[in-house]
Design an enzyme around this catalytic site. Structure first.
Site, PDB file in Angstrom:
ATOM      1  N   SER A 118      18.007  -6.465 -25.837  1.00  0.00           N
ATOM      2  CA  SER A 118      16.888  -7.415 -25.891  1.00  0.00           C
ATOM      3  C   SER A 118      15.557  -6.782 -26.275  1.00  0.00           C
ATOM      4  O   SER A 118      14.626  -7.496 -26.648  1.00  0.00           O
ATOM      5  CB  SER A 118      16.735  -8.120 -24.541  1.00  0.00           C
ATOM      6  OG  SER A 118      16.294  -7.217 -23.543  1.00  0.00           O
ATOM      7  N   LYS A 157      10.934  -6.244 -20.282  1.00  0.00           N
ATOM      8  CA  LYS A 157      10.409  -7.082 -21.361  1.00  0.00           C
ATOM      9  C   LYS A 157       8.960  -6.696 -21.642  1.00  0.00           C
ATOM     10  O   LYS A 157       8.345  -5.937 -20.888  1.00  0.00           O
ATOM     11  CB  LYS A 157      10.454  -8.571 -20.973  1.00  0.00           C
ATOM     12  CG  LYS A 157      11.810  -9.097 -20.509  1.00  0.00           C
ATOM     13  CD  LYS A 157      12.806  -9.219 -21.636  1.00  0.00           C
ATOM     14  CE  LYS A 157      14.124  -9.812 -21.125  1.00  0.00           C
ATOM     15  NZ  LYS A 157      15.177  -9.805 -22.165  1.00  0.00           N
TER      16      LYS A 157
END
Length: 237
Positions: free
Chosen positions: A59, A131
């Site tokens: 990701s 993230k």
């Protein structure tokens, strides 16, 4: 006097094993103390200063690759707020990972967990995500402007510095005002990231620390940052 070619001291040790045993016991004690102190220091460093994490997913490509070891600073969390552009490790807010109930992995997992806890092994990131922070409390994050860029408080940002090659900033339109004390995060590999677009924002209190460097493999040594991407973003009204 030397008898039979054996010095008196050595002759006594040969006859009485106690001195040799005492030396062996002392060596074991010293080694145990050194190991215990090392583990205590490593644990303190892990809990309060820095911690290594293993990247488990795609990701955050190409900023972070699967198998990378990143160093995460916990010091910064004690002396400042999270900022836009920071790459943060945070606890799973509400089953973002869609994890199944954990089962007892046996002695092997227990040993592995112990060495992760004391900092000898990198944390395998179970129960954590990593993230990039796009919006902080009060920000209005929208997608997208006429040029396909995300805007924050009305100002478009150029994410080419870290966005995965070929990916668009987002695959769908959205407009979110981030609640105070919360964060809006996105993965750098937007087409392969379950992030705030789908799960919403989360409390800043869940942040473990800020990633600042890739330390393994050696060929991947680098810092982790956002350049000047967010420099022109104004404070929320």
């Amino acid at each position: 006097m030397i008898e039979d070619g054996v010095p008196p001291g050595d002759q006594e040790d040969a006859e009485d094993p106690k001195p040799a045993r005492r030396r062996w016991v002392a060596l074991v004690k010293e080694t145990a103390i050194v190991v215990a102190l090392s583990l205590i220091i490593a644990t303190v460093v892990r809990i309060f200063l820095v911690q290594a994490f293993l990247i488990p997913s795609e990701s955050m490509q190409d900023t972070l690759l699967v198998g990378d070891r990143v160093m995460v600073s916990k010091i910064s969390m004690h002396f400042g707020d999270v900022e836009r552009g920071d790459v943060v490790v945070f606890e799973d807010p509400d089953n973002w990972l869609r994890r199944q109930p954990e089962s007892d992995g046996g002695v092997g997992d227990s040993i592995k967990g112990f060495f992760e806890f004391v900092g000898v092994l990198p944390d395998d990131s179970e129960g954590h995500l990593i993230k990039r922070v796009i919006g902080i409390g009060g920000d209005t994050v929208e997608c997208c402007d006429d040029d396909g860029r995300i805007t924050i408080n009305g100002v478009a940002i150029d994410e080419s510095h870290y966005l995965y090659p070929g990916d668009e900033p987002a695959q769908e339109d959205f407009s979110v005002t981030v609640p105070e004390g919360e964060l809006f995060v996105l993965g750098d590999h937007r087409s392969n990231s379950g992030d705030s677009r789908f799960n919403g924002s989360f409390s800043e209190d869940l942040v473990v620390g800020k990633a600042f460097a890739v330390v393994w493999p050696i060929s991947r040594w680098s810092g982790v940052g956002a350049g000047d991407t967010f420099d022109d973003v104004p404070a929320p009204e």
